[in-house]
Design a protein around this motif. Structure first.
Motif, PDB file in Angstrom:
ATOM      1  N   LEU A  17       5.934 -37.930  31.072  1.00 18.78           N
ATOM      2  CA  LEU A  17       7.376 -37.856  31.341  1.00 18.78           C
ATOM      3  C   LEU A  17       8.126 -37.170  30.206  1.00 18.78           C
ATOM      4  O   LEU A  17       9.040 -36.381  30.442  1.00 18.78           O
ATOM      5  N   LEU A  18       7.737 -37.453  28.978  1.00 16.73           N
ATOM      6  CA  LEU A  18       8.367 -36.818  27.826  1.00 16.73           C
ATOM      7  C   LEU A  18       8.134 -35.312  27.853  1.00 16.73           C
ATOM      8  O   LEU A  18       9.054 -34.521  27.625  1.00 16.73           O
ATOM      9  N   GLY A  19       6.915 -34.905  28.156  1.00 18.82           N
ATOM     10  CA  GLY A  19       6.609 -33.479  28.254  1.00 18.82           C
ATOM     11  C   GLY A  19       7.385 -32.798  29.364  1.00 18.82           C
ATOM     12  O   GLY A  19       7.900 -31.689  29.199  1.00 18.82           O
ATOM     13  N   ALA A  20       7.489 -33.466  30.508  1.00 22.64           N
ATOM     14  CA  ALA A  20       8.243 -32.894  31.631  1.00 22.64           C
ATOM     15  C   ALA A  20       9.718 -32.763  31.287  1.00 22.64           C
ATOM     16  O   ALA A  20      10.360 -31.756  31.612  1.00 22.64           O
ATOM     17  N   ALA A  21      10.263 -33.753  30.606  1.00 21.93           N
ATOM     18  CA  ALA A  21      11.676 -33.688  30.213  1.00 21.93           C
ATOM     19  C   ALA A  21      11.911 -32.547  29.236  1.00 21.93           C
ATOM     20  O   ALA A  21      12.884 -31.797  29.356  1.00 21.93           O
ATOM     21  N   THR A  26      14.472 -27.149  27.406  1.00 21.04           N
ATOM     22  CA  THR A  26      14.489 -25.882  26.684  1.00 21.04           C
ATOM     23  C   THR A  26      15.244 -24.785  27.428  1.00 21.04           C
ATOM     24  O   THR A  26      16.115 -24.140  26.840  1.00 21.04           O
ATOM     25  N   PRO A  27      14.983 -24.546  28.717  1.00 21.12           N
ATOM     26  CA  PRO A  27      15.765 -23.523  29.408  1.00 21.12           C
ATOM     27  C   PRO A  27      17.254 -23.863  29.490  1.00 21.12           C
ATOM     28  O   PRO A  27      18.100 -22.972  29.410  1.00 21.12           O
ATOM     29  N   ALA A  28      17.573 -25.143  29.618  1.00 25.84           N
ATOM     30  CA  ALA A  28      18.984 -25.538  29.681  1.00 25.84           C
ATOM     31  C   ALA A  28      19.691 -25.264  28.361  1.00 25.84           C
ATOM     32  O   ALA A  28      20.823 -24.778  28.336  1.00 25.84           O
TER      33      ALA A  28
END
Length: 121
Positions: A17-21, A26-28
């Motif tokens: 979940l941390l990796g997905a978040a 980064t793009p945001a």
């Protein structure tokens, strides 16, 4: 994660979940930086990526120092939480400063707002 470090499957799920978040953040962040830069996008983009690289270097260093103090691997999760809180503080500061600027000047603050603003006569 430090509270559930002893339960393997929970820790694995939290790391995923941390990796997905982070994959979505980064793009945001890049989009936000580029939306407020205007003509200085190249320099601002370079500084933005340099800041990411500093974070990539400092976080493991801080985690390693905490692990060596005797807190173990669970201490590294607390470092991650501290970095997360610091990040939320910077997001809230950005929102506050943007709103204050817009309220005080009435001027658009992003490139897209400037492009769609009525032309001054």
């Amino acid at each position: 994660m430090s509270l559930t470090a002893h339960v393997t499957w929970v820790t694995i799920a939290l790391v995923v979940l941390l990796g997905a978040a982070n994959f979505g953040v980064t793009p945001a962040v890049n989009a936000r930086v580029f939306s407020i830069l205007g003509e200085t996008r190249t320099l601002g983009g370079a500084v933005n990526i340099a800041a990411f690289n500093v974070g990539i270097a400092v976080a493991p260093l801080a985690s390693g120092l905490v692990i060596n103090t005797g807190l173990g691997l669970a201490g590294a999760a607390w470092i991650g939480a501290a970095f997360g809180v610091a990040h939320m503080g910077s997001v809230l500061l950005d929102r506050h400063l943007t709103r204050r600027h817009e309220a005080g000047t009435g001027e658009p603050t992003t490139v897209s707002e400037l492009e769609h603003a009525p032309a001054a006569s």
